[in-house]
Write an enzyme that holds these catalytic residues in place. Structure first.
Site, mmCIF file in Angstrom:
data_model
loop_
_atom_site.group_PDB
_atom_site.id
_atom_site.type_symbol
_atom_site.label_atom_id
_atom_site.label_comp_id
_atom_site.label_asym_id
_atom_site.label_seq_id
_atom_site.Cartn_x
_atom_site.Cartn_y
_atom_site.Cartn_z
ATOM 1 N N HIS A 32 0.900 -1.185 0.025
ATOM 2 C CA HIS A 32 -0.060 0.109 0.004
ATOM 3 C C HIS A 32 1.045 1.369 -0.063
ATOM 4 O O HIS A 32 1.326 1.916 1.112
ATOM 5 C CB HIS A 32 -0.991 -0.001 1.321
ATOM 6 C CG HIS A 32 -2.015 0.918 1.102
ATOM 7 N ND1 HIS A 32 -3.470 0.607 1.425
ATOM 8 C CD2 HIS A 32 -2.161 2.398 0.721
ATOM 9 C CE1 HIS A 32 -4.158 1.700 1.229
ATOM 10 N NE2 HIS A 32 -3.340 2.429 0.956
ATOM 11 N N HIS A 77 1.318 5.205 -2.092
ATOM 12 C CA HIS A 77 0.821 6.274 -3.087
ATOM 13 C C HIS A 77 2.234 7.042 -3.568
ATOM 14 O O HIS A 77 2.631 7.685 -3.053
ATOM 15 C CB HIS A 77 -0.152 7.305 -2.486
ATOM 16 C CG HIS A 77 -1.248 6.429 -1.799
ATOM 17 N ND1 HIS A 77 -2.557 6.460 -2.556
ATOM 18 C CD2 HIS A 77 -1.523 6.135 -0.409
ATOM 19 C CE1 HIS A 77 -3.433 6.047 -1.790
ATOM 20 N NE2 HIS A 77 -2.886 5.331 -0.681
ATOM 21 N N ARG A 127 1.997 8.783 -6.328
ATOM 22 C CA ARG A 127 1.693 10.047 -6.692
ATOM 23 C C ARG A 127 1.859 10.489 -8.309
ATOM 24 O O ARG A 127 1.706 11.540 -8.505
ATOM 25 C CB ARG A 127 2.395 11.121 -6.027
ATOM 26 C CG ARG A 127 1.891 11.097 -4.446
ATOM 27 C CD ARG A 127 0.790 11.256 -4.152
ATOM 28 N NE ARG A 127 0.400 11.382 -2.397
ATOM 29 C CZ ARG A 127 -0.615 10.985 -2.006
ATOM 30 N NH1 ARG A 127 -1.782 10.512 -2.577
ATOM 31 N NH2 ARG A 127 -0.749 11.242 -0.707
ATOM 32 N N HIS A 179 -10.859 0.187 1.047
ATOM 33 C CA HIS A 179 -10.751 1.249 1.721
ATOM 34 C C HIS A 179 -12.168 1.423 2.476
ATOM 35 O O HIS A 179 -13.015 1.890 2.070
ATOM 36 C CB HIS A 179 -10.356 2.557 1.073
ATOM 37 C CG HIS A 179 -10.375 3.716 1.996
ATOM 38 N ND1 HIS A 179 -9.160 4.623 2.234
ATOM 39 C CD2 HIS A 179 -11.386 4.300 2.948
ATOM 40 C CE1 HIS A 179 -9.361 5.504 3.372
ATOM 41 N NE2 HIS A 179 -10.683 5.397 3.654
ATOM 42 N N ASP A 221 0.660 2.457 3.669
ATOM 43 C CA ASP A 221 -0.478 3.584 3.179
ATOM 44 C C ASP A 221 0.668 4.963 3.136
ATOM 45 O O ASP A 221 0.002 5.822 3.505
ATOM 46 C CB ASP A 221 -1.478 3.933 4.108
ATOM 47 C CG ASP A 221 -2.348 4.838 3.522
ATOM 48 O OD1 ASP A 221 -3.409 5.237 4.241
ATOM 49 O OD2 ASP A 221 -2.280 5.173 2.049
ATOM 50 N N HIS A 273 2.520 14.035 1.247
ATOM 51 C CA HIS A 273 2.126 15.669 0.926
ATOM 52 C C HIS A 273 3.207 16.440 1.264
ATOM 53 O O HIS A 273 3.887 16.090 2.211
ATOM 54 C CB HIS A 273 0.639 15.968 1.394
ATOM 55 C CG HIS A 273 -0.284 14.966 0.976
ATOM 56 N ND1 HIS A 273 -1.043 15.200 0.012
ATOM 57 C CD2 HIS A 273 -0.867 13.994 1.974
ATOM 58 C CE1 HIS A 273 -2.244 14.445 -0.014
ATOM 59 N NE2 HIS A 273 -1.951 13.660 1.195
HETATM 60 ZN ZN LIG Z 1 -7.179 4.079 1.696
#
Ligand SMILES: [Zn+2]
Length: 443
Positions: free
Chosen positions: A54, A56, A58, A172, A291, A295
């Site tokens: 998991h 991100h 981006r 999710h 996860d 940012h």
């Molecule tokens: Zn999520």
């Protein structure tokens, strides 16, 4: 290459020989004659590389937050050898074209990877499910970054389509109708945890598992943050993952972290965190997944209702868990299972997840005797902050993907110019017979 005198997760000391992309031999003593390099691992632990189901990264769409290059370097420096990217990019990964587009970006990765497909009102299952997807998911039952929340009808279509193609489904699970709206009157950072209440997660997990069980399909619950949610998934015979931030941080830390401790699902009360921790140590939690949701500081440094949700974590997950193993009940074998063996088994990744003959030589070497404070400024993710600032970590000395050292902490040039592969497009080698009763191999 020969890694000499390493201690495996189960405490046995072994020599490990790597030839080509594969672990060639694991034995008490191995001959080093034709080894091109001998690594002395005396006093060090040799673990299978972490499979982080998991992240991100981006791209496309949010390159200012992270790229496959910076994200995969952060993964390598954290002992992660396979990452799985989520679909909430811009554009989202919801059909063959956007999948192919993301594959081009993923070519920059120095670790192996999987690419998940997303489900929205505009998704094209007819083309998407024909692609070598890692999984379908995370399927958002409530809006999060990228506003990809879907109706229940679409969720049913998704799990039916995935089942027909033999593709795993990850979820999710939050039910927005159970969010605590009165929290919106507050402006302190803890309001986010009050707003996205625990019951919203638990109810969504119970509902999603009931729907899946009804259709005789297994699902995987992403970033489960409550003990009740973990138990609900286990009771339904489904699998779940927990993030390091839900294991080690709680609402008690939000005063200090502010919006830098804001994610979905949010941090929970300390009591709940402790019960999640117990379930990670020796309970029904199947895996740790980060996860990793970077940012920039600027984006985060605003009020609770404007700040984006998400924290970085791919480089600090294994270091934090190994530091926990030094001080508490978490064992190296449990860490191996949570970070490698279980994700490999649950997501159908043959020849991975343990230090076993015949497996891919995805390995991480650590010195459990040494910890270093985690510093956001020293991490390799594009966003130079972390919610774990100052906490002790046991950082990898060396990370190897399919027999190539891609990261060496003390080298002048720590990162190798290596190219990761899509694990769903790799050829499958015949599995080796285990000689000591572990699932499919040794340490
Ligand atoms: Zn999520």
């Amino acid at each position: 290459m020969l890694i000499r005198n390493a201690t495996l997760a189960d405490g046995r000391t072994r020599d490990v020989r790597v030839s080509g992309e594969t672990i060639d031999a694991v034995a008490p003593e191995l001959d080093a004659t034709d080894a091109d390099r001998v690594v002395d691992a005396t006093g060090k632990r040799l673990l299978p590389g972490m499979i982080d189901a998991h992240v991100h990264f981006r791209q496309p769409g949010f390159n200012h937050k992270e790229t496959w290059e910076t994200g995969s370097r952060s993964a390598a420096a954290g002992g992660v050898t396979t990452v799985v990217d989520q679909p909430n990019t811009d554009p989202p990964t919801i059909d063959s074209a956007t999948f192919r587009q993301k594959l081009e970006y993923a070519a920059q990765s120095i670790v192996d990877f999987g690419i998940n497909g997303g489900v929205t009102a505009d998704w094209r299952p007819d083309t998407l499910l024909e692609e070598p997807l890692f999984a379908l998911g995370e399927v958002f039952l409530a809006d999060s970054t990228g506003e990809m929340g879907i109706e229940e009808r679409l969720f049913v279509d998704a799990i039916d389509g995935a089942a027909a193609h033999g593709v795993p489904v990850t979820v999710h699970a939050e039910d927005a109708s159970l969010f605590n709206l009165s929290a919106k009157e507050r402006d302190d950072s803890d309001a986010w945890s009050a707003y996205r209440a625990a019951r919203a997660e638990v109810a969504a997990i119970e509902r999603a598992c009931a729907i899946a069980a009804d259709r005789n399909v297994g699902i995987h619950i992403a970033h489960t943050s409550t003990p009740e949610g973990i138990d609900a998934a286990a009771e339904a015979g489904m699998t779940c993952e927990v993030t390091p931030h839900h294991v080690l941080l709680s609402r008690s830390d939000i005063t200090e972290l502010g919006t830098f401790g804001q994610m979905n699902p949010p941090l929970r009360r300390e009591k709940r965190r402790q019960r999640v921790y117990e379930r990670v140590v020796d309970g029904p939690v199947d895996m740790i997944a980060t996860d990793h949701a970077p940012h920039t500081r600027e984006e985060k440094d605003t009020d609770v209702w404007s700040a984006p949700s998400g924290v970085p974590g791919v480089e600090t997950a294994l270091p934090l868990l190994l530091a926990e193993a030094r001080r508490g009940p978490l064992t190296f074998e449990r860490i191996r299972d949570l970070t490698a063996a279980n994700p490999a088994e649950i997501f159908g990744l043959p020849n991975r997840g343990t230090v076993a003959e015949g497996n891919h030589a995805d390995l991480v070497l650590v010195d459990p005797g040494t910890t270093e404070p985690i510093r956001g400024s020293e991490l390799h993710t594009k966003c130079d902050w972390t919610p774990f600032e100052g906490r002790p970590g046991v950082f990898p000395k060396l990370t190897m993907v399919r027999g190539e050292i891609i990261y060496e902490r003390d080298a002048d040039e720590p990162f190798a110019d290596h190219r990761g592969e899509n694990v769903r497009e790799q050829s499958v080698k015949p599995a080796e017979q285990a000689d000591d009763g572990t699932r499919n191999g040794n340490g």
